[in-house]
Design an enzyme around this catalytic site. Structure first.
Site, PDB file in Angstrom:
ATOM      1  N   GLU A   1     -12.723  18.209  21.824  1.00 48.66           N
ATOM      2  CA  GLU A   1     -13.056  17.206  20.802  1.00 48.66           C
ATOM      3  C   GLU A   1     -14.544  17.242  20.449  1.00 48.66           C
ATOM      4  OE1 GLU A   1     -11.415  13.491  22.358  1.00 48.66           O
ATOM      5  OE2 GLU A   1      -9.479  14.008  21.484  1.00 48.66           O
TER       6      GLU A   1
ATOM      7  N   ASP B   1      -1.831  12.557  25.431  1.00 53.04           N
ATOM      8  CA  ASP B   1      -3.012  11.696  25.541  1.00 53.04           C
ATOM      9  C   ASP B   1      -2.648  10.241  25.805  1.00 53.04           C
ATOM     10  OD1 ASP B   1      -5.550  10.726  25.491  1.00 53.04           O
ATOM     11  OD2 ASP B   1      -5.827  10.871  23.328  1.00 53.04           O
TER      12      ASP B   1
ATOM     13  N   GLU C   1      -5.714   1.922  25.433  1.00 54.83           N
ATOM     14  CA  GLU C   1      -6.052   2.508  24.128  1.00 54.83           C
ATOM     15  C   GLU C   1      -4.850   2.567  23.186  1.00 54.83           C
ATOM     16  OE1 GLU C   1      -7.677   6.481  24.358  1.00 54.83           O
ATOM     17  OE2 GLU C   1      -7.465   6.800  22.208  1.00 54.83           O
TER      18      GLU C   1
HETATM   19  C1  GCV Z   1     -13.434   9.700  25.464  1.00 54.38           C
HETATM   20  C2  GCV Z   1      -8.679  10.432  23.386  1.00 54.38           C
HETATM   21  C3  GCV Z   1      -9.444   9.209  23.001  1.00 54.38           C
HETATM   22  C4  GCV Z   1     -10.938   9.477  22.989  1.00 54.38           C
HETATM   23  C5  GCV Z   1     -11.348  10.018  24.362  1.00 54.38           C
HETATM   24  C6  GCV Z   1     -10.512  11.270  24.638  1.00 54.38           C
HETATM   25  C7  GCV Z   1     -10.798  11.843  26.002  1.00 54.38           C
HETATM   26  O1  GCV Z   1      -8.771  11.403  22.393  1.00 54.38           O
HETATM   27  O2  GCV Z   1      -9.022   8.756  21.774  1.00 54.38           O
HETATM   28  O3  GCV Z   1     -11.612   8.282  22.702  1.00 54.38           O
HETATM   29  O4  GCV Z   1     -12.707  10.292  24.414  1.00 54.38           O
HETATM   30  O5  GCV Z   1      -9.164  10.952  24.587  1.00 54.38           O
HETATM   31  O6  GCV Z   1     -10.057  11.513  26.899  1.00 54.38           O
HETATM   32  O7  GCV Z   1     -11.747  12.581  26.162  1.00 54.38           O
END
Ligand code: GCV
Length: 718
Positions: free
Chosen positions: A313, A387, A415
């Site tokens: 990411e 995720d 989340e």
């Molecule tokens: C910290 C998901 C979440 C992100 C998070 C990522 C990760 O994509 O939406 O906010 O980033 O996981 O675990 O690195």
């Protein structure tokens, strides 16, 4: 002062005092499960002969913390101040310590056993010394004795007998760590309980008392580590200025056995050190990290290590230099090894490639490195392959890396599960995950056995949980979200614990000691997870949340530049049916699993229905076990989820006279939001899928209040 005012003051003080002694103090949830309100009279009478005094010999910050906790706990629970003694001077003392800190404990000659349990293990035993009865809390390490003290208090808070105690405990996992996704500006990524607990601008000069309370709470459930900053890391955390702040936090946590760790930015040697590269095989880069590690340990001798999100990411990583995950992790590990630190390298990597399925991405990227990581590296793997969805099958890496030290990453913060608005007890999800059979070494090769070292003898073991804490007075935004913090700690201590037991403990410590009321709340908690899956993503649906914030549904979403950031990528609805074909006729991601679970998932007839749409594209008229078609079953599951929330609201309302008014009202308000959201989920998702299924809603499913267009243009407010 006039006569009237003079008369009022003592009366007022009396009223306040009786108010407090009746336990009617501000019920804002700050005390978490560490509430030591007085026990009923008969229980106090029963306990009194066992807890007449307290003897914690020796001096150290941890021994002081033990003394303080037991004095507060015992005095509160018994309703009178407990006597603190220097030696065993009467019957019914509690003696606490290690054979080194306490001559009394040394006299019990438990050394051999205590050594076998390790410095965090402990024994709580009813003993006799010089003809006097006592309860001994003994450990080879002071932190173990602290854990034992919390255990004894838990026994009393949950009204267990104290006669003939013989408790032997040790943690099954070595690293039990909260991951805070806290940014240096005080915000928290995916945090729903206020701002960060670490006040960077005040540190190191001022250390908030709350940090100590945080560490106390962690220690009370055996959590022994805290990664302070977001995995999307800011390089500045490793600057001299921030390391001093981190050291102040470490000092506050140390008496409670909580070590600090940091998330690092892989390119920090460039950003902080001014190097032209962050290539892990470049000697100047390796030297920079070695020097940084030396600097950290000079300030924080018990520093835990690094957590790394690399090549994921947008985060930098070894790939830029055509180096591998193992190159990156091992270089960092070499810098930490002389100090005893560890690297937790995250497996959350998913680069799109032609023909790619995100559910197989981490497996494809990391499995080739099995056996290639240094001994102080753990691979930190999310519980599921996508995720932190409400429900996912276990991550296939857990059955595929016998020569790698794996630690699961769970998400305590909600989340994708309704933020801090929805009541959901996550121990149910985590139990399902830990009990999943990977078949890596035949039947019975559960995830729990992979990670606790019993299957492959993994030396370094651990479990990480993305924290749900923040500056909200009640720590977690929702009073019931505290239970997930509690449950994470308990499961990291013993991944075999039953959710019911954890819920029972927590409810009795947090809300009520009345068995009938407790049972009603426990039942709600145990049912809550399945209900949330019903109204959000039943039958294996996943990642159909509103993009960005992930609150509320948006199964129609197809605008992101990466296909796998779109909901339509995950559900693949069309006129024929619904679901992602991950079998050989589709992405074949199912082949990441070992037989026979692979074959079980791959066959639509044997695939557990909870994962049906995860692995299969299923015709709308396909008959499920209930005898209903997919469409009807889907609609009824959404309705079932809504019905549960309504029933839970009624149940909670009926408990109004059994819970303090403040917390009762706050939870009731959240449950109202949960009902609104469940209805919204049901209506938005069904209206959207109906455009493909072209079938009417079955009887028993309520008609939506709005049109699909409304849901598609309105983001649910939290
Ligand atoms: C910290 C998901 C979440 C992100 C998070 C990522 C990760 O994509 O939406 O906010 O980033 O996981 O675990 O690195």
């Amino acid at each position: 002062m006039n006569q009237r005012r003079k008369a009022i003051i003592p009366v007022l003080s009396f009223v306040i005092a009786s108010f407090m002694s009746a336990g009617v103090m501000a019920e804002d949830g700050y005390r978490l499960w560490l509430r030591y309100d007085s026990l009923p009279k008969q229980t106090v009478e029963r306990y009194r002969p066992h807890v007449a005094s307290l003897v914690v010999q020796g001096r150290s910050p941890t021994l002081a913390a033990i003394r303080e906790e037991l004095v507060a706990g015992l005095s509160g629970l018994l309703g009178t101040k407990v006597a603190v003694a220097a030696d065993l001077d009467r019957d019914g003392a509690i003696i606490v310590g290690t054979p080194r800190s306490s001559p009394l404990i040394a006299r019990l000659r438990l050394d051999h056993l205590l050594r076998a349990l390790g410095p965090e293990g402990y024994i709580i035993r009813s003993v006799r010394l010089d003809g006097r009865r006592a309860i001994a809390i003994a450990s080879d390490g002071e932190v173990g004795a602290l854990y034992g003290a919390f255990h004894l208090l838990r026994l009393m808070q949950t009204v267990q007998p104290l006669d003939d105690l013989d408790i032997v405990e040790r943690p099954r996992l070595r690293l039990r760590i909260l991951n805070h996704w806290d940014n240096l500006d005080g915000s928290i990524e995916r945090g729903y309980a206020g701002r960060s607990l670490w006040n960077w601008s005040e540190l190191p000069a001022r250390v908030d008392q709350r940090l100590r309370d945080y560490a106390r709470a962690c220690a009370s459930v055996g959590i022994n580590g805290s990664v302070l900053n977001n995995v999307n890391a800011d390089a500045r955390i490793l600057s001299a200025e921030y390391l001093r702040k981190v050291a102040a936090i470490a000092d506050a946590f140390r008496p409670y056995g909580v070590r600090v760790y940091l998330s690092i930015r892989f390119s920090a040697p460039m950003e902080l050190g001014g190097l032209p590269t962050a290539d892990p095989l470049d000697p100047t880069v390796a030297a920079w990290w070695r020097q940084k590690a030396d600097e950290i340990y000079s300030l924080i001798p018990d520093f835990g290590g690094f957590l790394v999100k690399a090549d994921s990411e947008g985060q930098p990583g070894p790939r830029t230099y055509r180096r591998t995950h193992a190159d990156g992790a091992n270089m960092l590990a070499a810098a930490l090894a002389p100090h005893g630190g560890v690297v937790m390298w995250r497996a959350f990597v998913y680069d799109p490639k032609p023909g790619y399925d995100r559910a197989a991405a981490a497996y494809d990227s990391l499995k080739p490195f099995d056996g290639k990581f240094a001994p102080n590296v753990l691979l930190q793997v999310k519980n599921g392959p996508i995720d932190f969805q409400p429900r996912e099958p276990f991550h296939p890496l857990f059955g595929a890396m016998p020569k790698t030290q794996l630690m699961p990453e769970l998400q305590i913060t909600q989340e994708y599960l309704g933020f801090s608005n929805h009541l959901v007890f996550l121990a149910m999800m985590w139990r399902e995950f830990l009990d999943s059979d990977t078949y890596a070494e035949g039947p019975g090769s559960t995830v729990a056995k992979v990670i606790d070292g019993s299957l492959y003898g993994q030396r370094l073991t651990g479990m990480a949980g993305v924290a749900n804490t923040g500056s909200d007075r009640n720590w977690t935004g929702h009073h019931f979200a505290q239970a997930n913090w509690y449950a994470f700690g308990r499961l990291a201590w013993d991944p075999n614990l039953a959710p019911r037991r954890i819920a029972e403990e927590w409810v009795r410590m947090t809300f009520t000691r009345d068995p009938a009321t407790a049972e009603r709340i426990v039942r709600m908690m145990l049912e809550s997870y399945e209900a949330l899956v019903d109204y959000m993503t039943p039958l294996g649906l996943h990642h159909i949340m509103w993009p960005g914030h992930h609150y509320g549904p948006a199964p129609w979403w197809d605008k992101a530049e990466r296909p796998d950031w779109n909901s339509v990528y995950y559900h693949r609805a069309d006129a024929r049916g619904l679901g992602f074909d991950r079998t050989a006729t589709g992405s074949d991601a199912v082949s990441c699993y070992n037989p026979p679970i692979r074959d079980l998932f791959a066959n639509i007839a044997t695939c557990p229905e909870k994962f049906l749409l995860w692995f299969h594209h299923v015709p709308w008229d396909y008959r499920l076990l209930s005898g209903r078609t997919l469409w009807d079953e889907l609609a009824l599951r959404y309705q079932r989820g809504v019905d549960w929330v309504r029933a839970a609201r009624k149940e909670w309302d009926a408990l109004a006279d059994r819970i303090d008014a403040e917390r009762h009202a706050e939870v009731a308000r959240k449950l109202a939001i949960q009902e609104r959201d469940a209805v919204w989920w049901r209506d938005a998702v069904l209206l959207y899928f109906q455009t493909f299924a072209k079938r009417p809603l079955p009887p028993g499913v309520e008609r939506p209040a709005h049109t699909l267009d409304f849901y598609m243009t309105t983001s649910l407010k939290w």
